[in-house]
Scaffold this motif. Structure first.
Motif, PDB file in Angstrom:
ATOM      1  N   ASP A  73       7.179  14.451   0.068  1.00  0.00           N
ATOM      2  CA  ASP A  73       6.796  13.977  -1.131  1.00  0.00           C
ATOM      3  C   ASP A  73       6.584  12.699  -1.514  1.00  0.00           C
ATOM      4  O   ASP A  73       7.771  11.908  -1.766  1.00  0.00           O
ATOM      5  CB  ASP A  73       7.504  15.149  -2.310  1.00  0.00           C
ATOM      6  N   ILE A  74       5.600  11.975  -1.358  1.00  0.00           N
ATOM      7  CA  ILE A  74       5.276  10.390  -1.460  1.00  0.00           C
ATOM      8  C   ILE A  74       4.656  10.049  -2.575  1.00  0.00           C
ATOM      9  O   ILE A  74       3.587  10.539  -3.019  1.00  0.00           O
ATOM     10  CB  ILE A  74       4.625   9.936  -0.195  1.00  0.00           C
ATOM     11  N   ARG A  75       5.343   9.368  -3.635  1.00  0.00           N
ATOM     12  CA  ARG A  75       4.789   8.910  -4.876  1.00  0.00           C
ATOM     13  C   ARG A  75       4.184   7.407  -4.751  1.00  0.00           C
ATOM     14  O   ARG A  75       4.868   6.480  -3.925  1.00  0.00           O
ATOM     15  CB  ARG A  75       5.858   8.726  -5.848  1.00  0.00           C
ATOM     16  N   LEU A  76       3.089   7.213  -4.965  1.00  0.00           N
ATOM     17  CA  LEU A  76       1.981   6.373  -5.008  1.00  0.00           C
ATOM     18  C   LEU A  76       2.243   5.247  -6.004  1.00  0.00           C
ATOM     19  O   LEU A  76       2.061   5.680  -7.375  1.00  0.00           O
ATOM     20  CB  LEU A  76       0.796   6.575  -4.809  1.00  0.00           C
ATOM     21  N   SER A  77       2.478   3.820  -5.787  1.00  0.00           N
ATOM     22  CA  SER A  77       2.620   2.893  -6.995  1.00  0.00           C
ATOM     23  C   SER A  77       1.492   1.911  -7.081  1.00  0.00           C
ATOM     24  O   SER A  77       1.756   1.009  -6.953  1.00  0.00           O
ATOM     25  CB  SER A  77       3.601   2.556  -6.769  1.00  0.00           C
ATOM     26  N   PHE A  78       0.138   2.270  -6.794  1.00  0.00           N
ATOM     27  CA  PHE A  78      -1.040   1.493  -6.962  1.00  0.00           C
ATOM     28  C   PHE A  78      -0.869   0.718  -8.430  1.00  0.00           C
ATOM     29  O   PHE A  78      -0.690   1.452  -9.419  1.00  0.00           O
ATOM     30  CB  PHE A  78      -2.109   1.988  -6.283  1.00  0.00           C
ATOM     31  N   ASP A  79      -1.757  -0.368  -8.373  1.00  0.00           N
ATOM     32  CA  ASP A  79      -1.929  -0.792  -9.916  1.00  0.00           C
ATOM     33  C   ASP A  79      -2.809   0.136 -10.473  1.00  0.00           C
ATOM     34  O   ASP A  79      -3.708   0.675  -9.925  1.00  0.00           O
ATOM     35  CB  ASP A  79      -2.593  -2.208  -9.944  1.00  0.00           C
ATOM     36  N   GLU A  80      -2.691   0.241 -11.829  1.00  0.00           N
ATOM     37  CA  GLU A  80      -3.372   1.474 -12.510  1.00  0.00           C
ATOM     38  C   GLU A  80      -4.566   1.147 -12.574  1.00  0.00           C
ATOM     39  O   GLU A  80      -5.515   2.107 -12.650  1.00  0.00           O
ATOM     40  CB  GLU A  80      -2.618   1.724 -14.202  1.00  0.00           C
ATOM     41  N   GLY A  81      -5.209  -0.036 -12.781  1.00  0.00           N
ATOM     42  CA  GLY A  81      -6.368  -0.240 -12.795  1.00  0.00           C
ATOM     43  C   GLY A  81      -7.544  -0.093 -11.628  1.00  0.00           C
ATOM     44  O   GLY A  81      -8.683  -0.389 -11.400  1.00  0.00           O
ATOM     45  N   LEU A  82      -6.795   0.076 -10.519  1.00  0.00           N
ATOM     46  CA  LEU A  82      -7.672   0.156  -9.023  1.00  0.00           C
ATOM     47  C   LEU A  82      -8.023   1.428  -8.801  1.00  0.00           C
ATOM     48  O   LEU A  82      -7.590   2.693  -9.328  1.00  0.00           O
ATOM     49  CB  LEU A  82      -6.642   0.169  -8.075  1.00  0.00           C
ATOM     50  N   PRO A 135     -10.398   4.443  -6.665  1.00  0.00           N
ATOM     51  CA  PRO A 135     -10.098   4.940  -5.313  1.00  0.00           C
ATOM     52  C   PRO A 135     -10.627   3.929  -4.327  1.00  0.00           C
ATOM     53  O   PRO A 135      -9.955   3.911  -3.222  1.00  0.00           O
ATOM     54  CB  PRO A 135     -10.665   6.268  -5.606  1.00  0.00           C
ATOM     55  N   LEU A 136     -11.691   3.527  -4.247  1.00  0.00           N
ATOM     56  CA  LEU A 136     -12.356   2.666  -3.538  1.00  0.00           C
ATOM     57  C   LEU A 136     -11.679   1.204  -3.244  1.00  0.00           C
ATOM     58  O   LEU A 136     -11.270   0.952  -2.057  1.00  0.00           O
ATOM     59  CB  LEU A 136     -13.895   2.456  -3.623  1.00  0.00           C
ATOM     60  N   LYS A 137     -11.111   0.749  -4.285  1.00  0.00           N
ATOM     61  CA  LYS A 137     -10.487  -0.584  -4.458  1.00  0.00           C
ATOM     62  C   LYS A 137      -9.113  -0.401  -3.749  1.00  0.00           C
ATOM     63  O   LYS A 137      -8.507  -1.298  -3.233  1.00  0.00           O
ATOM     64  CB  LYS A 137     -10.470  -1.011  -5.511  1.00  0.00           C
ATOM     65  N   ARG A 138      -8.544   0.948  -3.865  1.00  0.00           N
ATOM     66  CA  ARG A 138      -7.280   0.927  -3.091  1.00  0.00           C
ATOM     67  C   ARG A 138      -7.170   0.884  -1.891  1.00  0.00           C
ATOM     68  O   ARG A 138      -6.124   0.346  -0.997  1.00  0.00           O
ATOM     69  CB  ARG A 138      -6.739   2.546  -3.579  1.00  0.00           C
ATOM     70  N   ARG A 139      -8.381   1.360  -1.234  1.00  0.00           N
ATOM     71  CA  ARG A 139      -8.385   1.375   0.330  1.00  0.00           C
ATOM     72  C   ARG A 139      -8.265  -0.119   0.933  1.00  0.00           C
ATOM     73  O   ARG A 139      -8.009  -0.556   2.046  1.00  0.00           O
ATOM     74  CB  ARG A 139      -9.596   1.842   0.841  1.00  0.00           C
ATOM     75  N   SER A 140      -8.397  -1.209   0.069  1.00  0.00           N
ATOM     76  CA  SER A 140      -8.280  -2.659   0.481  1.00  0.00           C
ATOM     77  C   SER A 140      -7.007  -3.243   0.014  1.00  0.00           C
ATOM     78  O   SER A 140      -6.953  -4.365   0.174  1.00  0.00           O
ATOM     79  CB  SER A 140      -9.612  -3.503  -0.156  1.00  0.00           C
ATOM     80  N   ASP A 141      -6.139  -2.370  -0.692  1.00  0.00           N
ATOM     81  CA  ASP A 141      -4.797  -2.992  -1.123  1.00  0.00           C
ATOM     82  C   ASP A 141      -3.809  -2.913  -0.016  1.00  0.00           C
ATOM     83  O   ASP A 141      -3.794  -1.833   0.813  1.00  0.00           O
ATOM     84  CB  ASP A 141      -4.488  -2.073  -2.264  1.00  0.00           C
ATOM     85  N   GLN A 142      -3.059  -3.927  -0.004  1.00  0.00           N
ATOM     86  CA  GLN A 142      -1.939  -3.922   1.281  1.00  0.00           C
ATOM     87  C   GLN A 142      -1.067  -2.614   1.195  1.00  0.00           C
ATOM     88  O   GLN A 142      -0.576  -2.228   2.298  1.00  0.00           O
ATOM     89  CB  GLN A 142      -1.299  -5.164   1.025  1.00  0.00           C
ATOM     90  N   GLN A 143      -0.889  -2.140  -0.094  1.00  0.00           N
ATOM     91  CA  GLN A 143      -0.056  -1.231   0.046  1.00  0.00           C
ATOM     92  C   GLN A 143      -0.629   0.338   0.832  1.00  0.00           C
ATOM     93  O   GLN A 143       0.150   1.183   1.348  1.00  0.00           O
ATOM     94  CB  GLN A 143       0.378  -0.468  -1.354  1.00  0.00           C
ATOM     95  N   PHE A 144      -1.761   0.281   0.774  1.00  0.00           N
ATOM     96  CA  PHE A 144      -2.885   1.327   1.261  1.00  0.00           C
ATOM     97  C   PHE A 144      -2.231   1.572   2.713  1.00  0.00           C
ATOM     98  O   PHE A 144      -1.944   2.780   3.104  1.00  0.00           O
ATOM     99  CB  PHE A 144      -4.111   1.177   1.176  1.00  0.00           C
ATOM    100  N   TYR A 145      -2.237   0.611   3.614  1.00  0.00           N
ATOM    101  CA  TYR A 145      -1.786   0.784   4.879  1.00  0.00           C
ATOM    102  C   TYR A 145      -0.412   1.159   5.134  1.00  0.00           C
ATOM    103  O   TYR A 145      -0.088   1.842   5.984  1.00  0.00           O
ATOM    104  CB  TYR A 145      -2.231  -0.702   5.487  1.00  0.00           C
ATOM    105  N   GLN A 146       0.437   0.580   4.327  1.00  0.00           N
ATOM    106  CA  GLN A 146       1.740   1.234   4.421  1.00  0.00           C
ATOM    107  C   GLN A 146       2.018   2.670   4.230  1.00  0.00           C
ATOM    108  O   GLN A 146       2.643   3.484   4.955  1.00  0.00           O
ATOM    109  CB  GLN A 146       2.654   0.344   3.206  1.00  0.00           C
ATOM    110  N   TYR A 147       1.487   3.113   3.080  1.00  0.00           N
ATOM    111  CA  TYR A 147       1.228   4.519   2.754  1.00  0.00           C
ATOM    112  C   TYR A 147       0.654   5.263   4.020  1.00  0.00           C
ATOM    113  O   TYR A 147       1.295   6.439   4.322  1.00  0.00           O
ATOM    114  CB  TYR A 147       0.485   4.784   1.461  1.00  0.00           C
ATOM    115  N   PHE A 148      -0.196   4.643   4.608  1.00  0.00           N
ATOM    116  CA  PHE A 148      -1.311   5.559   5.474  1.00  0.00           C
ATOM    117  C   PHE A 148      -0.452   5.774   6.720  1.00  0.00           C
ATOM    118  O   PHE A 148      -0.161   6.879   7.470  1.00  0.00           O
ATOM    119  CB  PHE A 148      -2.347   4.693   5.953  1.00  0.00           C
ATOM    120  N   ASN A 149       0.312   4.780   7.070  1.00  0.00           N
ATOM    121  CA  ASN A 149       1.443   4.724   8.316  1.00  0.00           C
ATOM    122  C   ASN A 149       2.531   5.593   8.107  1.00  0.00           C
ATOM    123  O   ASN A 149       2.939   6.462   8.857  1.00  0.00           O
ATOM    124  CB  ASN A 149       1.840   3.413   8.653  1.00  0.00           C
ATOM    125  N   LEU A 150       3.164   5.475   6.960  1.00  0.00           N
ATOM    126  CA  LEU A 150       4.060   6.549   6.340  1.00  0.00           C
ATOM    127  C   LEU A 150       3.791   7.828   6.458  1.00  0.00           C
ATOM    128  O   LEU A 150       4.618   8.763   7.025  1.00  0.00           O
ATOM    129  CB  LEU A 150       4.581   6.446   4.869  1.00  0.00           C
TER     130      LEU A 150
END
Length: 254
Positions: free
Chosen positions: A219-228, A230-245
């Motif tokens: 159960d993985i909680r995501l902590s992107f900036d609230e204003g992002l 869905p499309l902009k999340r894909r270019s956020d650095q955290q996106f790749y960390q979550y994807f790999n996890l």
């Protein structure tokens, strides 16, 4: 405080003359009001079965499911269900298609029809009320399917891979639009998907199921900036960390 949606030690199996096929066992999950939860897992692990249990189409053999504190068939929580295909009827124009739920429930009032008209305007389908589904693009058809669901004011949205039939570019655009619509409306949503990028860009949480019989593996909680978006999340650095996890969790399924 009780969860808006709670699955407590749920088990379910399919039965046939050939024997029993366990779909899930001792599955526990809770979702709070307003959350957008993505569910991923190996193919055939029971993701769609889980949605059928939540909305009451199936009943658990063990454990309990509570929606708003009550079993699905006793709850006053309204549940909307978007399927993989839009299932628009070609012999009905778009306005009559999106009013189908209202028609079935005999809820076509001046207020509900005005709300439907507003949804068509808000979701970019104003001016297409009289056309047939075949005259719309795939993305527009999915917006129409969402409007058909939203006209009934659902409190909980169940999304069963609703974008899988779209080409990649349209899928990105429609995912972005629909995710923002659902979040701005403050709906609680559960998305089942095979697409990890989609799961991460949509959700507040990603639930990883094990292979069948399914149980919650992570159960993985995501902590992107609230204003992002869905499309902009894909270019956020955290996106790749979550994807790999999440990918590591899936690779390690039994």
């Amino acid at each position: 405080m009780d969860s808006f949606l709670a699955l407590n030690h749920v088990s379910y199996a399919y039965h046939s003359p050939q024997g029993e096929l366990p779909a899930m066992t001792d599955l526990c999950l809770s979702i709070e009001k307003g959350e957008f939860v993505s569910i991923v897992g190996p193919s055939g692990c029971g993701k769609s079965t889980l949605l059928s249990l939540i909305c009451g189409l199936l009943k658990p053999e063990e454990g309990s499911i509570l929606v708003g504190g009550h079993p699905p068939d006793e709850s006053d929580v309204k549940i909307g269900y978007m399927l993989q295909k839009d299932h628009l009827f070609e012999w009905r124009n778009i306005f009559k298609n999106v009013c189908l739920g209202l028609e079935i429930q005999k809820a076509q009032t001046p207020d509900s029809l005005a709300y439907t008209t507003q949804l068509l305007k808000s979701y970019g389908l104003e001016g297409f009320e009289d056309v047939r589904p075949s005259e719309l693009s795939g993305g527009m058809r999915q917006r129409a399917a969402l409007i058909r669901t939203m006209t009934l004011h659902p409190d909980l949205l169940l999304l069963d891979e609703p974008f899988s039939a779209l080409d990649y570019q349209t899928r990105l655009e429609v995912c972005d639009d629909i995710a923002m619509i659902i979040k701005e409306a403050g709906k609680t949503a559960v998305l089942v998907t095979h697409d990890l990028s989609e799961a991460i860009s949509f959700g507040n949480r990603v639930i990883v199921l094990s292979s069948r019989p399914a149980r919650v593996k992570a159960d993985i909680r995501l902590s992107f900036d609230e204003g992002l978006s869905p499309l902009k999340r894909r270019s956020d650095q955290q996106f790749y960390q979550y994807f790999n996890l999440i990918w590591e969790e899936l690779k390690g399924h039994e």
